[in-house]
Design a protein around this motif. Structure first.
Motif, mmCIF file in Angstrom:
data_model
loop_
_atom_site.group_PDB
_atom_site.id
_atom_site.type_symbol
_atom_site.label_atom_id
_atom_site.label_comp_id
_atom_site.label_asym_id
_atom_site.label_seq_id
_atom_site.Cartn_x
_atom_site.Cartn_y
_atom_site.Cartn_z
ATOM 1 N N HIS A 22 0.837 -1.197 0.000
ATOM 2 C CA HIS A 22 0.000 0.000 0.000
ATOM 3 C C HIS A 22 0.875 1.251 0.000
ATOM 4 N N ARG A 23 0.473 2.253 -0.775
ATOM 5 C CA ARG A 23 1.292 3.464 -0.943
ATOM 6 C C ARG A 23 1.451 4.242 0.348
ATOM 7 N N HIS A 24 0.393 4.297 1.163
ATOM 8 C CA HIS A 24 0.402 5.211 2.303
ATOM 9 C C HIS A 24 0.364 4.529 3.659
ATOM 10 N N ILE A 25 0.010 3.247 3.715
ATOM 11 C CA ILE A 25 -0.267 2.611 5.005
ATOM 12 C C ILE A 25 0.620 1.400 5.203
ATOM 13 N N ALA A 26 1.208 1.317 6.377
ATOM 14 C CA ALA A 26 1.993 0.142 6.777
ATOM 15 C C ALA A 26 1.631 -0.190 8.218
ATOM 16 N N LEU A 27 1.528 -1.481 8.508
ATOM 17 C CA LEU A 27 1.280 -1.953 9.868
ATOM 18 C C LEU A 27 2.447 -2.805 10.319
ATOM 19 N N GLY A 28 2.739 -2.754 11.609
ATOM 20 C CA GLY A 28 3.853 -3.537 12.141
ATOM 21 C C GLY A 28 3.677 -3.820 13.613
ATOM 22 N N LYS A 29 4.775 -4.080 14.270
ATOM 23 C CA LYS A 29 4.764 -4.468 15.678
ATOM 24 C C LYS A 29 4.025 -3.419 16.516
ATOM 25 N N GLY A 30 3.106 -3.903 17.361
ATOM 26 C CA GLY A 30 2.344 -3.021 18.225
ATOM 27 C C GLY A 30 1.041 -2.533 17.633
ATOM 28 N N ASP A 31 0.798 -2.822 16.348
ATOM 29 C CA ASP A 31 -0.446 -2.423 15.696
ATOM 30 C C ASP A 31 -1.468 -3.551 15.768
ATOM 31 N N THR A 32 -2.722 -3.236 15.447
ATOM 32 C CA THR A 32 -3.819 -4.201 15.550
ATOM 33 C C THR A 32 -4.662 -4.167 14.281
ATOM 34 N N ALA A 33 -5.029 -5.350 13.794
ATOM 35 C CA ALA A 33 -5.939 -5.479 12.649
ATOM 36 C C ALA A 33 -7.170 -6.258 13.098
ATOM 37 N N ILE A 34 -8.349 -5.645 12.945
ATOM 38 C CA ILE A 34 -9.608 -6.243 13.389
ATOM 39 C C ILE A 34 -10.447 -6.591 12.162
ATOM 40 N N PHE A 35 -10.841 -7.850 12.057
ATOM 41 C CA PHE A 35 -11.664 -8.328 10.946
ATOM 42 C C PHE A 35 -13.102 -8.457 11.453
ATOM 43 N N SER A 36 -13.877 -7.372 11.298
ATOM 44 C CA SER A 36 -15.239 -7.315 11.823
ATOM 45 C C SER A 36 -16.220 -7.841 10.777
ATOM 46 N N SER A 37 -16.114 -9.134 10.502
ATOM 47 C CA SER A 37 -16.942 -9.756 9.475
ATOM 48 C C SER A 37 -16.873 -11.261 9.631
ATOM 49 N N LYS A 38 -17.827 -11.920 9.030
ATOM 50 C CA LYS A 38 -17.829 -13.375 8.983
ATOM 51 C C LYS A 38 -16.856 -13.851 7.914
ATOM 52 N N ILE A 39 -16.237 -15.004 8.154
ATOM 53 C CA ILE A 39 -15.427 -15.632 7.108
ATOM 54 C C ILE A 39 -16.369 -16.424 6.206
ATOM 55 N N ILE A 40 -16.573 -15.930 5.003
ATOM 56 C CA ILE A 40 -17.488 -16.605 4.074
ATOM 57 C C ILE A 40 -16.833 -17.899 3.601
ATOM 58 N N PRO A 41 -17.558 -19.038 3.641
ATOM 59 C CA PRO A 41 -16.976 -20.305 3.175
ATOM 60 C C PRO A 41 -16.378 -20.176 1.784
ATOM 61 N N GLY A 42 -15.174 -20.686 1.636
ATOM 62 C CA GLY A 42 -14.439 -20.574 0.378
ATOM 63 C C GLY A 42 -13.342 -19.534 0.418
ATOM 64 N N ASN A 43 -13.415 -18.634 1.406
ATOM 65 C CA ASN A 43 -12.418 -17.565 1.515
ATOM 66 C C ASN A 43 -11.368 -17.850 2.587
ATOM 67 N N GLU A 44 -11.413 -19.045 3.188
ATOM 68 C CA GLU A 44 -10.520 -19.348 4.306
ATOM 69 C C GLU A 44 -9.049 -19.257 3.919
ATOM 70 N N ILE A 45 -8.693 -19.739 2.738
ATOM 71 C CA ILE A 45 -7.279 -19.749 2.338
ATOM 72 C C ILE A 45 -6.773 -18.319 2.128
ATOM 73 N N ALA A 46 -7.553 -17.522 1.375
ATOM 74 C CA ALA A 46 -7.126 -16.141 1.105
ATOM 75 C C ALA A 46 -7.016 -15.346 2.399
ATOM 76 N N LEU A 47 -7.993 -15.501 3.288
ATOM 77 C CA LEU A 47 -7.949 -14.778 4.554
ATOM 78 C C LEU A 47 -6.812 -15.267 5.431
ATOM 79 N N GLY A 48 -6.590 -16.585 5.427
ATOM 80 C CA GLY A 48 -5.486 -17.129 6.221
ATOM 81 C C GLY A 48 -4.149 -16.544 5.810
ATOM 82 N N GLU A 49 -3.955 -16.347 4.512
ATOM 83 C CA GLU A 49 -2.703 -15.762 4.031
ATOM 84 C C GLU A 49 -2.545 -14.333 4.535
ATOM 85 N N VAL A 50 -3.630 -13.557 4.505
ATOM 86 C CA VAL A 50 -3.572 -12.170 4.993
ATOM 87 C C VAL A 50 -3.298 -12.152 6.490
ATOM 88 N N HIS A 51 -4.019 -12.999 7.236
ATOM 89 C CA HIS A 51 -3.798 -13.073 8.689
ATOM 90 C C HIS A 51 -2.344 -13.408 9.002
#
Length: 529
Positions: free
Chosen positions: A295-324
């Motif tokens: 991303h051009r403007h945003i970076a996350l690292g140690k001490g930051d938090t990412a919240i996934f406020s959504s259901k994991i739709i069946p079929g998306n587990e692999i893609a989401l797992g990679e991001v997590h």
């Protein structure tokens, strides 16, 4: 994805026209939509398209298929705002006739009387459609739940649903998504309180992702950001598009000022909250690009938090797992719905279904919006609630609701279309089938050079793509040798016969050397003279 057709007195009414998304079975395909050939052939009898709400699986195909239908479109203001943007992107905003209906609005379309009935869901302005004909009333629920505190919009119109039930409802076509889930689906108001309590004590940067269409959740995240003394930053085009449509139609009017992505970079880490697209791990979604460090403007690292406020739709587990995993490796704390109360479903659990059936009391229940096992379970559940008939139908079935007993009386042409670049093709189109085979088995291109008499004038040339080989094997050379052996110099023949012999020899060699049977193409070059 949804496309529903109701036929009566020689006319047809369409409710919803949506898309679904491609997966590994359709390489290179982002969008899949219903094949409208049946109704396209009868479009002079199509009186209109009524949209229940603005989720992609209900409106996403409109800009791609409207030109085949040429019918008027009816939607409430928020849904119309998003549909208008879609039509504008493909240059149809002037040509397509988009009519805005108020909440609880009514319209007569040929032999169909259509009345919108307010429900709640995970998007503003969800509606059931009560379709009245000379043979009875059908209630098409669309997607819904019963949320006592939806935060955005009104609660479900229980009074009108009960009135319809008292008047008599022939059939209810009803959402089956959560039929296996007991109890109720929960309220957006409770999620808001949970998000406030979760975000308030966090230090470092906070990034939250949710479905962009969930305007109530966007509002809740904005409230949570303000409670934690953080500035809200919208990240991702669809997030901006939905917020613009919401403000345009009277929602999110009290949303605090939103910062641009580049401005947020000047803030202290504990003063920013990024609200991002990409809750399902979509490769082009903002959260995935942040996780990959792209991303051009945003970076996350140690001490930051990412919240996934959504259901994991069946079929998306692999893609989401990679991001997590990418976020976790960077030192980011990842919070999901697993073990954390940060999401509620937009679909009815069993107690809500039972309440709806108690209000409407249909003679016939037709389960929709679910996989086969959901439809079967829903039908059994409806029968347990004293519904007389609960047929289970599949795509293309023609179900007669009246007169007489309900019965599947035929099947019409149905199917799926894939958007391949800018071209719509059937999902079993040879190009997609070949691409899938290449993706799984690899690809060979064999070139034969023939002289004027039809004899090999040079050694066969082989190009290999997508086949693994060990360090000691030159796969292309080995396959070329096998083809040359099958087609010795001096042997003549017509080009088609030689090409097929070369193709078979190349595939046999590839299978012997790699265990794969790749897609194999042979091109023949003839020399003059």
């Amino acid at each position: 994805m949804n496309l529903n057709l109701y036929g009566h007195a020689g006319k047809w009414l369409m409710i919803d026209l949506g898309v679904t998304f491609g997966d590994e079975r359709l390489p290179g395909i982002d969008l899949v939509m219903p094949d409208p050939t049946f109704i396209e052939d009868r479009r002079e009898d199509l009186v209109g398209l009524v949209l229940t709400h603005a989720h992609e699986d209900h409106i996403g195909a409109v800009p791609y298929l409207w030109d085949r239908l040429q019918c008027p479109i009816y939607a409430t203001p928020f849904t119309a705002a998003l549909v208008r943007r879609k039509l504008k992107e493909v240059g149809l905003e002037r040509e397509a006739k988009l009519h805005i209906l108020p909440m609880n609005g009514k319209v007569e379309l040929g032999p169909f009387g259509c009345e919108l009935v307010t429900l709640t869901h995970s998007i503003p302005e969800p509606n059931a459609v009560a379709v009245t004909t000379a043979l009875g009333t059908v209630l098409h629920t669309g997607d819904w739940k019963l949320d006592p505190e939806p935060l955005i919009g009104d609660t479900a119109d229980a009074r009108r649903l009960e009135e319809l039930g008292t008047s008599g409802v022939l059939a209810m076509i009803c959402d089956s998504t959560n039929v296996f889930s007991p109890g109720t689906s929960g309220s957006e108001a409770a999620v808001r309180e949970s998000l406030i309590e979760m975000i308030r004590p966090l230090t470092g940067r906070v990034s939250v992702t949710t479905f962009a269409s969930n305007v109530a959740r966007i509002a809740s995240i904005a409230v949570a950001a303000a409670a934690a003394d953080r500035h809200l930053v919208l990240v991702g085009r669809s997030m901006h598009r939905v917020v613009e449509a919401a403000k345009e139609t009277g929602y999110l009017t009290d949303l605090p000022p939103v910062l641009d992505e580049d401005e947020a970079g000047y803030l202290p880490k504990d003063k920013v909250l990024y609200l991002c697209t990409g809750s399902q791990g979509e490769p082009r979604g903002a959260m995935a690009r942040i996780a990959r460090g792209e991303h051009r403007h945003i970076a996350l690292g140690k001490g930051d938090t990412a919240i996934f406020s959504s259901k994991i739709i069946p079929g998306n587990e692999i893609a989401l797992g990679e991001v997590h995993n990418l976020l976790a490796v960077s030192g980011v704390e990842v919070i999901t719905e697993k073990g954390n109360f940060i999401h509620v479903s937009g679909h009815p659990n069993r107690d809500e279904l039972a309440e709806m059936y108690g209000w409407v009391r249909p003679n016939i229940a037709v389960p929709v919006h679910g996989e086969a096992r959901h439809l079967v379970e829903h039908a059994a559940f409806a029968r347990s609630l004293q519904v007389r008939h609960a047929p289970v139908i599949k795509n293309g079935d023609v179900l007669r609701l009246a007169p007489g007993e309900p019965d599947i009386i035929g099947e019409v042409e149905s199917g799926r279309l894939a958007l391949d670049g800018e071209v719509l093709v059937p999902v079993d189109d040879p190009a997609i089938t070949a691409r899938r085979k290449i993706a799984f088995a690899g690809h060979l291109v064999v070139t034969l050079v023939l002289d004027g008499r039809g004899r090999l004038a040079a050694d066969p040339d082989v190009v290999v793509a997508g086949l693994a080989e060990d360090d000691e094997t030159d796969l292309a050379e080995e396959i070329a040798d096998a083809v040359a052996t099958a087609l010795p110099r001096g042997k003549t023949g017509d080009a088609d016969t030689l090409a097929e012999a070369a193709r078979m020899a190349a595939r046999r060699a590839a299978n012997r050397l790699t265990g794969r049977k790749p897609v194999t193409d042979v091109q023949v070059i003839r020399l003059r003279g």
